[in-house]
Write an enzyme that holds these catalytic residues in place. Structure first.
Site, PDB file in Angstrom:
ATOM      1  N   LYS A  40      39.366  44.669  23.333  1.00 28.45           N
ATOM      2  CA  LYS A  40      40.832  44.717  23.181  1.00 28.45           C
ATOM      3  C   LYS A  40      41.307  46.170  23.264  1.00 28.45           C
ATOM      4  CE  LYS A  40      43.556  41.896  22.229  1.00 28.45           C
ATOM      5  NZ  LYS A  40      44.406  41.041  23.101  1.00 28.45           N
ATOM      6  N   THR A  66      45.932  44.074  18.762  1.00 30.67           N
ATOM      7  CA  THR A  66      45.514  43.767  17.391  1.00 30.67           C
ATOM      8  C   THR A  66      45.281  45.025  16.548  1.00 30.67           C
ATOM      9  OG1 THR A  66      43.642  42.848  16.152  1.00 30.67           O
ATOM     10  CG2 THR A  66      43.158  43.573  18.356  1.00 30.67           C
ATOM     11  N   ASP A  67      45.438  44.886  15.247  1.00 34.24           N
ATOM     12  CA  ASP A  67      45.137  46.005  14.325  1.00 34.24           C
ATOM     13  C   ASP A  67      43.651  46.368  14.368  1.00 34.24           C
ATOM     14  OD1 ASP A  67      44.117  43.755  12.980  1.00 34.24           O
ATOM     15  OD2 ASP A  67      45.326  44.041  11.170  1.00 34.24           O
ATOM     16  N   GLU A  68      42.811  45.429  14.857  1.00 34.14           N
ATOM     17  CA  GLU A  68      41.362  45.680  14.841  1.00 34.14           C
ATOM     18  C   GLU A  68      40.951  46.823  15.763  1.00 34.14           C
ATOM     19  OE1 GLU A  68      38.749  42.353  14.820  1.00 34.14           O
ATOM     20  OE2 GLU A  68      40.089  41.137  13.617  1.00 34.14           O
ATOM     21  N   HIS A  77      31.075  43.900   9.622  1.00 36.44           N
ATOM     22  CA  HIS A  77      32.342  43.373   9.094  1.00 36.44           C
ATOM     23  C   HIS A  77      33.299  44.483   8.646  1.00 36.44           C
ATOM     24  CE1 HIS A  77      33.932  39.789   6.488  1.00 36.44           C
ATOM     25  NE2 HIS A  77      34.885  40.340   7.230  1.00 36.44           N
ATOM     26  N   ILE A 130      49.315  31.879  18.977  1.00 35.04           N
ATOM     27  CA  ILE A 130      50.502  32.748  18.888  1.00 35.04           C
ATOM     28  C   ILE A 130      51.389  32.565  20.120  1.00 35.04           C
ATOM     29  CG2 ILE A 130      51.351  35.091  18.499  1.00 35.04           C
ATOM     30  CD1 ILE A 130      48.607  35.823  17.376  1.00 35.04           C
ATOM     31  N   TYR A 132      34.773  42.067  20.207  1.00 30.77           N
ATOM     32  CA  TYR A 132      36.167  41.616  20.364  1.00 30.77           C
ATOM     33  C   TYR A 132      37.109  42.815  20.353  1.00 30.77           C
ATOM     34  CZ  TYR A 132      40.826  40.175  18.866  1.00 30.77           C
ATOM     35  OH  TYR A 132      42.191  40.046  18.764  1.00 30.77           O
TER      36      TYR A 132
HETATM   37  P1  NAD Z   1      44.084  31.836  20.698  1.00 28.97           P
HETATM   38  O1  NAD Z   1      42.607  31.924  20.824  1.00 28.97           O
HETATM   39  O2  NAD Z   1      44.689  30.782  19.867  1.00 28.97           O
HETATM   40  O3  NAD Z   1      44.728  31.717  22.156  1.00 28.97           O
HETATM   41  C1  NAD Z   1      44.288  32.444  23.258  1.00 28.97           C
HETATM   42  C2  NAD Z   1      44.858  31.778  24.512  1.00 28.97           C
HETATM   43  O4  NAD Z   1      44.426  32.538  25.655  1.00 28.97           O
HETATM   44  C3  NAD Z   1      44.357  30.350  24.727  1.00 28.97           C
HETATM   45  O5  NAD Z   1      45.421  29.520  25.119  1.00 28.97           O
HETATM   46  C4  NAD Z   1      43.325  30.479  25.838  1.00 28.97           C
HETATM   47  O6  NAD Z   1      43.190  29.312  26.625  1.00 28.97           O
HETATM   48  C5  NAD Z   1      43.926  31.625  26.633  1.00 28.97           C
HETATM   49  N1  NAD Z   1      42.938  32.353  27.444  1.00 28.97           N
HETATM   50  C6  NAD Z   1      41.717  32.814  27.080  1.00 28.97           C
HETATM   51  N2  NAD Z   1      41.124  33.449  28.117  1.00 28.97           N
HETATM   52  C7  NAD Z   1      42.003  33.382  29.145  1.00 28.97           C
HETATM   53  C8  NAD Z   1      41.982  33.859  30.485  1.00 28.97           C
HETATM   54  N3  NAD Z   1      40.930  34.515  30.977  1.00 28.97           N
HETATM   55  N4  NAD Z   1      43.057  33.633  31.249  1.00 28.97           N
HETATM   56  C9  NAD Z   1      44.121  32.944  30.791  1.00 28.97           C
HETATM   57  N5  NAD Z   1      44.198  32.444  29.543  1.00 28.97           N
HETATM   58  C10 NAD Z   1      43.149  32.668  28.735  1.00 28.97           C
HETATM   59  O7  NAD Z   1      44.529  33.278  20.242  1.00 28.97           O
HETATM   60  P2  NAD Z   1      45.776  33.809  19.399  1.00 28.97           P
HETATM   61  O8  NAD Z   1      45.361  33.930  17.996  1.00 28.97           O
HETATM   62  O9  NAD Z   1      46.970  33.019  19.761  1.00 28.97           O
HETATM   63  O10 NAD Z   1      45.887  35.296  19.978  1.00 28.97           O
HETATM   64  C11 NAD Z   1      46.771  35.606  21.047  1.00 28.97           C
HETATM   65  C12 NAD Z   1      46.764  37.105  21.282  1.00 28.97           C
HETATM   66  O11 NAD Z   1      47.173  37.792  20.115  1.00 28.97           O
HETATM   67  C13 NAD Z   1      45.385  37.678  21.632  1.00 28.97           C
HETATM   68  O12 NAD Z   1      45.548  38.664  22.608  1.00 28.97           O
HETATM   69  C14 NAD Z   1      44.894  38.292  20.328  1.00 28.97           C
HETATM   70  O13 NAD Z   1      44.005  39.343  20.571  1.00 28.97           O
HETATM   71  C15 NAD Z   1      46.201  38.761  19.735  1.00 28.97           C
HETATM   72  N6  NAD Z   1      46.240  38.852  18.267  1.00 28.97           N
HETATM   73  C16 NAD Z   1      45.832  37.794  17.500  1.00 28.97           C
HETATM   74  C17 NAD Z   1      45.965  37.871  16.113  1.00 28.97           C
HETATM   75  C18 NAD Z   1      45.548  36.731  15.197  1.00 28.97           C
HETATM   76  O14 NAD Z   1      45.498  36.932  13.990  1.00 28.97           O
HETATM   77  N7  NAD Z   1      45.285  35.539  15.694  1.00 28.97           N
HETATM   78  C19 NAD Z   1      46.482  39.038  15.530  1.00 28.97           C
HETATM   79  C20 NAD Z   1      46.871  40.092  16.361  1.00 28.97           C
HETATM   80  C21 NAD Z   1      46.756  39.968  17.729  1.00 28.97           C
HETATM   81  O1  DAU Z   2      43.473  41.396  12.443  1.00 27.27           O
HETATM   82  C1  DAU Z   2      43.898  40.696  13.585  1.00 27.27           C
HETATM   83  C2  DAU Z   2      42.776  39.802  14.021  1.00 27.27           C
HETATM   84  O2  DAU Z   2      42.691  38.771  13.053  1.00 27.27           O
HETATM   85  C3  DAU Z   2      42.952  39.222  15.408  1.00 27.27           C
HETATM   86  O3  DAU Z   2      42.966  40.258  16.346  1.00 27.27           O
HETATM   87  C4  DAU Z   2      41.833  38.221  15.724  1.00 27.27           C
HETATM   88  O4  DAU Z   2      42.060  37.610  16.977  1.00 27.27           O
HETATM   89  C5  DAU Z   2      41.803  37.171  14.633  1.00 27.27           C
HETATM   90  O5  DAU Z   2      40.715  36.301  14.846  1.00 27.27           O
HETATM   91  C6  DAU Z   2      41.685  37.812  13.264  1.00 27.27           C
HETATM   92  O6  DAU Z   2      40.390  38.432  13.102  1.00 27.27           O
HETATM   93  P1  DAU Z   2      39.587  38.339  11.711  1.00 27.27           P
HETATM   94  O7  DAU Z   2      38.161  38.558  11.980  1.00 27.27           O
HETATM   95  O8  DAU Z   2      40.233  39.180  10.672  1.00 27.27           O
HETATM   96  O9  DAU Z   2      39.925  36.817  11.360  1.00 27.27           O
HETATM   97  P2  DAU Z   2      39.014  35.603  10.810  1.00 27.27           P
HETATM   98  O10 DAU Z   2      39.956  34.477  10.542  1.00 27.27           O
HETATM   99  O11 DAU Z   2      37.839  35.345  11.660  1.00 27.27           O
HETATM  100  O12 DAU Z   2      38.490  36.179   9.434  1.00 27.27           O
HETATM  101  C7  DAU Z   2      39.374  36.661   8.453  1.00 27.27           C
HETATM  102  C8  DAU Z   2      38.520  37.185   7.306  1.00 27.27           C
HETATM  103  O13 DAU Z   2      37.848  36.095   6.677  1.00 27.27           O
HETATM  104  C9  DAU Z   2      37.438  38.133   7.760  1.00 27.27           C
HETATM  105  O14 DAU Z   2      37.268  39.148   6.765  1.00 27.27           O
HETATM  106  C10 DAU Z   2      36.184  37.269   7.824  1.00 27.27           C
HETATM  107  C11 DAU Z   2      36.435  36.251   6.715  1.00 27.27           C
HETATM  108  N1  DAU Z   2      35.852  34.906   6.954  1.00 27.27           N
HETATM  109  C12 DAU Z   2      36.129  34.289   8.122  1.00 27.27           C
HETATM  110  C13 DAU Z   2      35.602  33.046   8.387  1.00 27.27           C
HETATM  111  C14 DAU Z   2      35.902  32.335   9.696  1.00 27.27           C
HETATM  112  C15 DAU Z   2      35.065  34.300   5.977  1.00 27.27           C
HETATM  113  O15 DAU Z   2      34.837  34.866   4.890  1.00 27.27           O
HETATM  114  N2  DAU Z   2      34.543  33.068   6.238  1.00 27.27           N
HETATM  115  C16 DAU Z   2      34.767  32.417   7.403  1.00 27.27           C
HETATM  116  O16 DAU Z   2      34.236  31.293   7.593  1.00 27.27           O
END
Ligand code: NAD
Ligand code: DAU
Length: 328
Positions: free
Chosen positions: A145, A117-119, A267, A12, A141
């Site tokens: 957060k 995050t919504d989590e 979960h 992101i 996680y």
């Molecule tokens: P990502 O895992 O792709 O990226 C995380 C980044 O943070 C990486 O570049 C990693 O190197 C860096 N990082 C990790 N630990 C660090 C540290 N100690 N110091 C500096 N950098 C560090 O994650 P993402 O999916 O891009 O998520 C980014 C943010 O958005 C997170 O805070 C996550 O909780 C939040 N978020 C993610 C989602 C999702 O669906 N992916 C949804 C809502 C919120």
């Molecule tokens: O809701 C926001 C969050 O979404 C972020 O804060 C997290 O950083 C991000 O990882 C994500 O969390 P989830 O646990 O929802 O995402 P994930 O992609 O791991 O899983 C999405 C759904 O799919 C969840 O219900 C678990 C399921 N899943 C996931 C994997 C990796 C499977 O069924 N099989 C799989 O192999």
């Protein structure tokens, strides 16, 4: 603006950096630890300065912060399954790292946006969470957060730091590390590997295209009120099994690849966010899930050079440990 974007080499964060450069011409410093999920390639060709350091490194943070107007913190350990297997790094980055950033922000009185995050609200069977819903995280996680969010709020209440929180639902789109549901299923489908669905596959996620989230964070940064949290939910929700079936259609994979596997411990069944507050700042999601998913599958098809090095490295070992089988 002159921005310090922590975690800007991740999924992101790098999409946010791209958007800000293209639409706002910001001056950007990225501070990133470059964990397995952070990749220099995500910033290739972009006019940014990259500081390779962790947010828990106070000296590096102070150096990177010189001349900056605001901090946007994406830096995090982000995979729920990894937090269940090994929670330590989640505690360090989310608790200690966020504290170090907040101290640095307080010293210079700069605006601070925490990406969350919504989590943190936990699971909801019906309806949607608002920003005043209680925090009830389920996994290491989301618990760490939520801890970071509370620390951010405390810096507003105690020290008057202009700090804001932006809580997003499940993001998807280009450059997402393939441990997450959508890129994992797309790459496995393209390779003829099995598609591991946890439990009954009826868990519901609220899908948000990454560019929409990046734009929402920009709205919160520019127009949000200090001390406030803003929910950013996607326009569509969908059970996991339907997401996987759609990936099968879009990739032309064989349906027999689908396999129900042991469920994730603790979960969460469903996430849902009400986003009225961020809408009042002028934000609206632009990408519907059906279109965004099609674009995302096309991106992974067209960008082998991005994911090939990942599928041949540590990721294979992680996959074997997590799923008890090797990728083909
Ligand atoms: P990502 O895992 O792709 O990226 C995380 C980044 O943070 C990486 O570049 C990693 O190197 C860096 N990082 C990790 N630990 C660090 C540290 N100690 N110091 C500096 N950098 C560090 O994650 P993402 O999916 O891009 O998520 C980014 C943010 O958005 C997170 O805070 C996550 O909780 C939040 N978020 C993610 C989602 C999702 O669906 N992916 C949804 C809502 C919120
Ligand atoms: O809701 C926001 C969050 O979404 C972020 O804060 C997290 O950083 C991000 O990882 C994500 O969390 P989830 O646990 O929802 O995402 P994930 O992609 O791991 O899983 C999405 C759904 O799919 C969840 O219900 C678990 C399921 N899943 C996931 C994997 C990796 C499977 O069924 N099989 C799989 O192999």
């Amino acid at each position: 603006m002159r921005l310090l974007v922590c975690g800007g080499a991740g999924f992101i964060g790098s999409n946010f950096v791209r958007l800000r450069l293209a639409e706002h011409g910001d001056e950007i410093v990225v501070l990133d630890k470059l964990t397995y999920a952070g990749r220099r390639e995500n910033l290739e060709g972009l006019d940014v300065r990259l500081v390779h350091a962790g947010i828990e490194d106070a000296e590096a943070v102070a150096g990177a912060l010189k001349g900056v107007d605001a901090i946007v913190n994406f830096a995090a350990e982000t995979h729920v399954d990894r937090s269940i297997a090994e929670p330590g790094a989640f505690v360090t980055t989310h608790a200690v790292g966020t504290w170090v950033l907040l101290e640095a922000a307080r010293e210079r009185a700069v605006r601070y946006v925490q990406v969350s995050t919504d989590e943190v609200y936990g699971s909801i069977e019906e309806g949607s969470f608002t920003e005043s819903s209680p925090l009830a995280p389920s996994s290491p996680y989301s618990a760490t957060k939520a801890g970071a969010d509370l620390l951010v709020s405390s810096y507003f209440h105690t020290y008057g730091l202009p700090a804001l929180i932006c809580r997003g639902s499940n993001n998807y789109g280009p450059r997402q590390y393939p441990e997450k549901l959508i890129p994992l299923m797309v790459l496995n489908a393209l390779h003829g590997d099995t598609l591991p669905v946890y439990g009954d596959g009826m868990q519901v996620r609220n899908w948000l295209y990454v560019e929409d989230f990046a734009r929402a964070i920009g709205h919160v940064l520019a127009h949000g009120a200090p001390g406030e949290a803003y929910n950013v939910g996607g326009p569509d929700e969908c059970p996991n099994i339907d997401v996987v079936r759609r990936v099968i259609e879009l990739t032309g994979a064989d349906e027999s690849l689908l396999e129900y596997v042991t469920d994730r411990p603790g979960h969460d069944r469903r996430y849902s966010l009400g986003s009225e507050k961020v809408r009042a700042l002028g934000w609206e999601a632009r990408v519907r899930f059906a279109d965004g998913l099609e674009q995302t599958v096309a991106w992974y098809r067209d960008n082998r050079a991005w994911w090939e090095p990942i599928r041949s490295g540590d990721y294979m070992e992680y996959y074997r440990r997590q799923y008890g089988r090797a990728l083909g």
